[in-house]
Design a protein around this motif. Structure first.
Motif, PDB file in Angstrom:
ATOM      1  N   GLN A 149       0.822  -1.203   0.000  1.00  0.00           N
ATOM      2  CA  GLN A 149       0.000   0.000   0.000  1.00  0.00           C
ATOM      3  C   GLN A 149       0.862   1.261   0.000  1.00  0.00           C
ATOM      4  O   GLN A 149       1.960   1.288   0.566  1.00  0.00           O
ATOM      5  CB  GLN A 149      -0.918   0.027   1.240  1.00  0.00           C
ATOM      6  CG  GLN A 149      -1.833  -1.194   1.364  1.00  0.00           C
ATOM      7  CD  GLN A 149      -2.788  -1.313   0.198  1.00  0.00           C
ATOM      8  OE1 GLN A 149      -3.468  -0.345  -0.154  1.00  0.00           O
ATOM      9  NE2 GLN A 149      -2.844  -2.497  -0.405  1.00  0.00           N
ATOM     10  N   ASP A 150       0.350   2.308  -0.635  1.00  0.00           N
ATOM     11  CA  ASP A 150       1.033   3.593  -0.604  1.00  0.00           C
ATOM     12  C   ASP A 150       0.881   4.223   0.774  1.00  0.00           C
ATOM     13  O   ASP A 150      -0.198   4.175   1.378  1.00  0.00           O
ATOM     14  CB  ASP A 150       0.443   4.533  -1.661  1.00  0.00           C
ATOM     15  CG  ASP A 150       0.695   4.038  -3.080  1.00  0.00           C
ATOM     16  OD1 ASP A 150       1.736   3.388  -3.285  1.00  0.00           O
ATOM     17  OD2 ASP A 150      -0.161   4.285  -3.962  1.00  0.00           O
ATOM     18  N   PRO A 151       1.946   4.822   1.317  1.00  0.00           N
ATOM     19  CA  PRO A 151       1.848   5.452   2.637  1.00  0.00           C
ATOM     20  C   PRO A 151       0.881   6.635   2.622  1.00  0.00           C
ATOM     21  O   PRO A 151       0.745   7.334   1.625  1.00  0.00           O
ATOM     22  CB  PRO A 151       3.285   5.902   2.923  1.00  0.00           C
ATOM     23  CG  PRO A 151       3.919   6.021   1.576  1.00  0.00           C
ATOM     24  CD  PRO A 151       3.288   4.957   0.723  1.00  0.00           C
ATOM     25  N   VAL A 152       0.197   6.838   3.730  1.00  0.00           N
ATOM     26  CA  VAL A 152      -0.761   7.934   3.876  1.00  0.00           C
ATOM     27  C   VAL A 152      -0.219   8.906   4.915  1.00  0.00           C
ATOM     28  O   VAL A 152       0.148   8.503   6.026  1.00  0.00           O
ATOM     29  CB  VAL A 152      -2.140   7.405   4.323  1.00  0.00           C
ATOM     30  CG1 VAL A 152      -3.105   8.561   4.538  1.00  0.00           C
ATOM     31  CG2 VAL A 152      -2.689   6.423   3.295  1.00  0.00           C
TER      32      VAL A 152
END
Length: 216
Positions: free
Chosen positions: A48-51
């Motif tokens: 997942q892309d970091p938020v």
């Protein structure tokens, strides 16, 4: 499998998590499956892309560091293999009890059934020990909510089968049964409920208004 997935995802309630953790001390298969599910979840997170974390969320997390933990532990006894104390009780449960079964405050419900309530800090689920006298039974009842049960000592049987120490059952709302302790030894079980049980037989129905949830 659904409960194991929820455990691995951390979506079970605190009391349910504690019950499942105690079961893992007896069941290597469930423990290994949960570890595999956690590994899968960790691998998915890595994709997942970091938020970005906003200041408000960060401040909320930091503020909670000063809160008292929901579980209050006394000093545990020295553990033996499998995460159980010297008397065979899972270490987590031993800490919540703060002693042995004989040290607990047992509330007599029927001639064969007594209950001791423990505190986990979970305000939505009751976390209690049920003691059924050898050969005795809990009267016919169903459940207004869900019920997790883990056998700790002795054993019992019902319409689904026979259960011994370490065995785990899960019942949904409205499922009826009448557990009977096996002969020769009192049965002690850990039960986690989100609603009081409800006696269905005419002899014990009068008790239903007095059966309340002891959560917390």
């Amino acid at each position: 499998m659904e409960l194991l997935t929820e455990y691995a995802a951390g979506t079970l309630s605190l009391a349910q998590l504690a019950c499942m953790s105690a079961h893992f001390n007896y069941c290597d298969d469930c423990r290994r499956t949960t570890e595999q599910l956690q590994d899968v979840g960790a691998a998915l997170f890595e994709t997942q892309d970091p938020v970005p974390v906003g200041d408000a969320l960060l401040n909320t997390v930091l503020a909670r560091l000063d809160e008292a933990p929901p579980l209050s532990y006394s000093r545990p006894q020295r553990s033996q293999g499998g995460g159980r104390s010297e008397n065979g009780v899972p270490a987590l449960l031993q800490r919540l009890m703060g002693g042995d079964f004989s040290d607990l405050s047992w509330r007599k419900i029927t001639s064969a059934l007594s209950i001791a309530y423990l505190k986990t800090g979970d305000s939505n689920y009751e976390f209690a020990l049920y003691q059924i006298k050898a050969g005795g039974s809990i009267p016919d009842h169903d459940h207004r909510g869900s019920e997790m049960t883990l056998v700790l000592e002795g054993g019992f049987s019902d319409d689904r089968g026979t259960y011994h120490p370490g065995d785990f059952t899960y019942r949904q709302a409205s499922e009826a049964h009448a557990p009977r302790a096996l002969q020769g030894q009192d049965c002690i079980c850990l039960a986690v409920l989100d609603a009081p049980l409800r006696f269905t037989g005419w002899k014990h129905r009068w008790m239903n208004p007095f059966l309340t949830l002891h959560a917390g």
